[in-house]
Design a protein around this motif. Structure first.
Motif, PDB file in Angstrom:
ATOM      1  N   ILE A 168       0.882  -1.164   0.000  1.00 52.77           N
ATOM      2  CA  ILE A 168       0.000   0.000   0.000  1.00 52.77           C
ATOM      3  C   ILE A 168       0.923   1.217   0.000  1.00 52.77           C
ATOM      4  O   ILE A 168       1.735   1.395   0.904  1.00 52.77           O
ATOM      5  N   VAL A 169       0.787   2.005  -1.048  1.00 54.60           N
ATOM      6  CA  VAL A 169       1.730   3.098  -1.262  1.00 54.60           C
ATOM      7  C   VAL A 169       1.172   4.392  -0.679  1.00 54.60           C
ATOM      8  O   VAL A 169       0.000   4.718  -0.915  1.00 54.60           O
TER       9      VAL A 169
ATOM     10  N   VAL B  50      -2.776   1.264  -4.307  1.00 52.12           N
ATOM     11  CA  VAL B  50      -2.496  -0.111  -3.909  1.00 52.12           C
ATOM     12  C   VAL B  50      -1.719  -0.740  -5.059  1.00 52.12           C
ATOM     13  O   VAL B  50      -2.121  -0.629  -6.221  1.00 52.12           O
ATOM     14  N   ARG B  51      -0.582  -1.375  -4.730  1.00 48.45           N
ATOM     15  CA  ARG B  51       0.243  -1.978  -5.776  1.00 48.45           C
ATOM     16  C   ARG B  51       0.088  -3.497  -5.681  1.00 48.45           C
ATOM     17  O   ARG B  51      -0.012  -4.062  -4.603  1.00 48.45           O
ATOM     18  N   PHE B  52       0.080  -4.132  -6.874  1.00 48.56           N
ATOM     19  CA  PHE B  52      -0.123  -5.577  -6.912  1.00 48.56           C
ATOM     20  C   PHE B  52       1.139  -6.303  -7.331  1.00 48.56           C
ATOM     21  O   PHE B  52       2.068  -5.706  -7.877  1.00 48.56           O
ATOM     22  N   LYS B  53       1.117  -7.634  -7.130  1.00 57.06           N
ATOM     23  CA  LYS B  53       2.283  -8.478  -7.447  1.00 57.06           C
ATOM     24  C   LYS B  53       2.696  -8.352  -8.910  1.00 57.06           C
ATOM     25  O   LYS B  53       3.871  -8.453  -9.239  1.00 57.06           O
ATOM     26  N   ASP B  54       1.714  -8.167  -9.802  1.00 57.04           N
ATOM     27  CA  ASP B  54       2.064  -8.081 -11.228  1.00 57.04           C
ATOM     28  C   ASP B  54       2.574  -6.697 -11.618  1.00 57.04           C
ATOM     29  O   ASP B  54       2.780  -6.407 -12.797  1.00 57.04           O
ATOM     30  N   GLY B  55       2.742  -5.827 -10.633  1.00 51.00           N
ATOM     31  CA  GLY B  55       3.314  -4.518 -10.895  1.00 51.00           C
ATOM     32  C   GLY B  55       2.293  -3.432 -11.177  1.00 51.00           C
ATOM     33  O   GLY B  55       2.621  -2.241 -11.147  1.00 51.00           O
ATOM     34  N   SER B  56       1.056  -3.787 -11.408  1.00 47.04           N
ATOM     35  CA  SER B  56       0.045  -2.774 -11.698  1.00 47.04           C
ATOM     36  C   SER B  56      -0.384  -2.060 -10.409  1.00 47.04           C
ATOM     37  O   SER B  56      -0.084  -2.527  -9.303  1.00 47.04           O
TER      38      SER B  56
END
Lengths: 810, 113
Positions: free
Chosen positions: A212-213, A222-228
């Motif tokens: 969580i940025v 919110v950042r996800f594992k796939d980079g999005s």
């Protein structure tokens, strides 16, 4: 000196124990309650309506602070217990308060699960668990626009819906391929997603949060594992709950995922109990209210010193509290060995129904778009009822069992608030919903008492249950093993078994041996017990007049003005001029205000005063009449047509058949009223197909029908079998009635009884097994020896003074 | 209680305790209308006007349990000792004093209050 009971945790489960104790053992304990939240006890399941702005905090309060005061309960709000001294039997609160206990009850509830990703502790990351969280969400929704809810389960979707109602743009992030994967299968999950998307909710499926940025001033994304990334001002984590066991663990109590408890809700220290979301029982932790209440009842029973109830786990059901979304699930619905899915799907209408069946029994169900039958399937699931007899129409719902329902309405979700639900007492949907939320009602009985809905004829019971289920979501507690009444915790079936096994022959023995909580029962249990006693032990048990409802005690029907109606028996509806003359003379002699032909082919004398009854009966008796039992849970009439004696279509002498049936069965006491009919041909003019036992003449003999009903709920009969002779008709009739008398619950008509036990069962006993049939018929005839003494003749010659006032003065 | 004691009227002998079935009632006709005299399981006696506050049903025909009677018409429960309907129902029925002496029952034919 009272013992001291301390409750840690002022939530719904713990407080339910206290409420139960107030009822069953109000003087046993000095009670102290500690609650970490600064309020009284509120209805946590109403948090979603609170967030959606549909309710206020006052609306959802169950026990305000005055409730505690009025009952002499010490209530420490906003104080958390931080330590338990088990040796010294004391608890310590965070403000230094120390309290001794004899018995300690833990109701510490659960914590929301927080995913430990970077940024999880930033301001602006909330969970969804209590009023404080809801307040924070309100606050955030005023300042921000974009919300991300992590978790597409029940709680997450309700939070997302509530935030949308507050005007936010909401994206739901879910790790799994479909929503609510623990409660729904993929198809239903996708229907739900489409429907929520249509309302403007956005989704990111199979997305795993990595960070969580943001900073101390707020969140960015919110950042996800796939980079999005997904932009966000507010993040709500609603991925689940975990039992709050920390206090128990520090106290040295055995814990696994939760605080481990026995079937009596005791922890490994027998003086310490635990209930609710903090416990682990037989390996399971629960997060819904219904199981918690069952636990609370068991716990209170043990604390009260009775100790005869056990908690054996719960099967739960789920509903989503999102206005306009109709879904229901219960039990196991994943594909498994030996499980067959019966599925109905209409994508255009957005309806999906799946019922999972194993060995002809429902093991699970998922419903979307049309959940009207959810409570019915759930009941069948919990009762383990065989569905073999109606498998082909199961998915069309209970209405297709022949129950025409209630004004054709079976779906309440879309009804407006002013739609009348209870047509007897004029109660509208809005009244019921309001009573449920404002009074904090949880059961059908509560609703009956508070609103009178379904308290009269009962035909709207199904609708009221649906309203309960829809209002409370998965927290609705459908009847499990329902106690007979407030005087006992035993069910009808259990009491009956005890009467049989223990050879109990009087009410007094029942009250004493089965631990009745009241001295002499109540208006609900006494008539039922009296029936069970005389039906089980016809030769030994004494019929107790004071356990009879007025009509059966007075052998006449009470009317609204306190007078009575008298209906003499007219065998098969066939009479003579001389009989009619006698009735006319009685009517004139006693100045009977109204004489009416009944629906059952007899004559009703209405408006007879109590003190006139013995005279009226005596005169009718002298003219050859016996009581028609129009007042009793008993054999009422046998309706006939004229049959082959007169009718050009008649194929058998059904009139004689009807008269013989009535002479055989009159006077019998049954769980509820019993109506019969005999028709002379398949045109069925006597309407045998809506009777409890119906006979239809066919060219080769007789077709026997059972379980019909023409009143509250129209239900056509099931065909039992065909027989050839009148003697056979009588034997099957006697056997059927005896099976009903021995096994149906008091006030259960043949129609619901057959639906409960299954037609196959009745066929097995009455048709397939000739020995069983003859034994049943034999027991019926044995009990008739007592029953066929005419009460009218008796009271016209004995105890006439009891019908007079004790004294006339002034 | 004080008020009850001071409203003096002649007590009316109405019969014996055994004339009333245990857990039952009998009616005494008075100038105020029919009065139901109840006998409960503990042989306590109570007297109420024989009209349910709901729709006037004859309480004397109701089922007696504990200190309650259930009206036969619509199953309201009335507290025998107070004349009030059991919550959540609301209503009150006039109450009469009744006392026992050597198995004889005496009714004060004037309602309490």
């Amino acid at each position: 000196m009272k013992e001291k009971l301390v409750l840690v945790g002022n939530g719904m489960a713990g407080m339910k124990v206290i409420e139960e104790l107030q009822t069953i053992a109000p003087d046993k304990y000095d009670i102290t309650v500690f609650g970490a939240e600064p309020y009284g006890n509120y209805n946590r399941i109403m948090l979603s309506p609170l967030l959606a702005g549909e309710k206020t905090l006052d609306d959802i309060m169950l026990n305000g602070e005055d409730w505690y005061a009025e009952r002499g309960i010490t209530f420490h709000k906003g104080r958390e217990i931080i330590e338990v001294d088990r040796m010294g039997k004391r608890v310590f609160a965070d403000d230094g308060t120390v309290e001794d206990y004899d018995r300690l009850l833990l109701g510490t509830g659960s914590h929301p699960v927080v995913i430990p990703v970077p940024g999880h502790d930033l301001p602006g990351v909330l969970s969804y668990r209590d009023v404080k969280d809801v307040d924070a969400m309100f606050e955030a929704s005023r300042r921000h626009r974009k919300a991300v809810v992590i978790g597409g389960g029940l709680l997450g979707l309700e939070a997302a819906y509530g935030l949308m109602q507050q005007g936010m743009e909401v994206t739901v992030v879910h790790l799994m391929p479909w929503l609510m994967e623990r409660q729904l299968d993929e198809t239903a999950g996708n229907y739900l997603k489409e429907s929520l998307e249509a309302r403007g909710m956005r989704f990111r499926m199979q997305a795993e949060t990595s960070e969580i940025v943001g900073d101390d001033n707020g969140i960015e994304s919110v950042r996800f594992k796939d980079g999005s990334e997904e932009a966000a001002d507010l993040v709500v984590m609603a991925v689940g709950i975990r039992p709050n066991k920390e206090l128990a663990k520090r106290a040295g109590l055995h814990c696994e995922r939760g605080v481990v408890v026995s079937d009596t809700m005791q922890t490994f220290d027998p003086s310490i109990y635990a209930v609710g979301e903090c416990v682990q029982h037989r390996g399971t932790c629960y997060g819904l209210v219904a199981p918690l209440f069952e636990q609370a009842r068991v716990c209170a029973n043990h604390l009260a010193g009775y100790g005869f109830r056990l908690y054996e786990g719960s099967v739960t059901s789920t509903k989503l509290k999102v206005t306009g979304v109709d879904l229901f699930s219960a039990g196991a619905f994943q594909d498994a060995e030996g499980v067959e899915n019966i599925v109905y799907q209409d994508p255009h209408a957005g309806v999906y129904k799946k019922v999972c069946v194993k060995d002809d029994r429902i093991v699970g169900t998922v419903l979307y778009g049309d959940t009207g039958d959810g409570t019915w399937y759930f009941q069948l699931l919990r009762d383990g009822t065989s569905i073999a007899d109606f498998r082909d129409s199961l998915l069309f719902g209970q209405a297709h069992l022949g129950d025409s329902g209630h004004g054709g309405v079976s779906q309440v979700a879309n009804l407006p608030d002013d739609a009348q639900i209870c047509d007897c007492n004029g109660v509208c949907k809005g009244d019921i919903v309001q009573a449920i939320t404002r009074e904090g009602l949880f059961t059908l009985d509560d609703v009956k008492v508070h609103t009178k809905a379904s308290a009269s004829c009962g035909s709207c019971t199904g609708l009221v249950e649906q309203i309960l289920a829809a209002t409370m979501g998965g927290d609705y507690e459908a009847a499990q093993v329902k106690p007979m009444c407030g005087c006992t915790d035993m069910s009808h079936d259990q009491v009956r078994e005890a009467i049989r096994e223990g050879r109990l022959t009087s009410l007094r023995q029942v009250f004493d041996n089965l631990g009745w909580k009241t001295d002499d029962g109540c208006e609900k249990c006494r008539p039922a017990l009296n029936y069970y006693l005389i039906a089980t032990w016809p030769d030994e048990a004494e019929d107790d007049a004071q356990a009879r409802f007025v009509n059966e005690r007075m052998h006449a029907n009470i009317q609204k003005d306190g007078t009575f109606s008298v209906v003499p028996r007219i065998w098969g509806g066939v009479t003579t001029p001389s009989q009619l003359r006698s009735i006319a003379e009685v009517a004139e002699k006693y100045e009977v205000p109204t004489v009416k032909i009944t629906g059952g082919q007899r004559i009703d004398l209405l408006g007879v005063k109590k003190e006139q009854l013995p005279g009226v009966w005596g005169d009718l008796s002298d003219a050859g009449f016996v009581s028609g039992h129009a007042y009793g849970k008993a054999l009422r009439t046998v309706k006939t047509c004229v049959g082959s004696e007169w009718c050009r279509f008649g194929v058998q002498d059904s009139t004689t058949c009807g008269i013989e049936l009535e002479k055989m069965t009159w006077g019998t006491w049954t769980p509820h009223k019993v109506k019969m009919a005999a028709s002379g041909c398949p045109r069925n003019c006597a309407e045998a197909s809506i009777k409890d036992f119906g006979v239809v003449a066919i060219e080769s003999g007789w077709e026997l029908h059972v379980g019909g009903n023409g009143g509250v709920k129209v239900r056509a009969t099931d065909v039992l079998c065909r027989v050839e002779t009148i003697d056979e008709v009588k034997e099957y009739c006697a056997a059927f009635l005896q099976l009903y008398r021995e096994e149906a619950r008091y006030l259960e008509r043949t129609a619901p009884w057959i639906e409960r036990v299954g037609l196959s069962y009745v066929r097995d006993r009455v048709v397939e097994d000739p020995e069983d049939r003859r034994a049943l018929a034999g027991r019926f005839h044995a009990s008739q020896k007592q029953a066929q003494e005419d009460p009218w003749q008796f009271y016209s010659k004995n105890h006439q003074d009891k019908f007079e006032p004790l004294k006339r003065a002034g | 209680m004080q008020a009850e004691q001071t409203s003096r009227t002649d007590w009316l002998a109405v019969g014996r305790l055994d004339d009333i079935p245990r857990l039952g009632a009998r009616v005494v006709e008075t100038a105020h209308g029919p009065v139901a005299v109840f006998r409960n399981g503990a042989d306590e006696v109570f007297a109420l006007l024989d009209r349910c506050p709901h729709q006037g049903g004859p309480l004397s025909e109701g089922m007696v349990h504990g200190r309650l009677v259930t009206c036969p018409l619509h199953q309201w429960n009335i507290h025998l000792d107070r004349g009030e309907a059991r919550a959540p129902d609301h209503g009150c029925v006039p109450r009469f004093q009744v006392k026992q002496a050597d198995g004889e029952l005496f009714l004060n034919p004037e309602p309490v209050g």
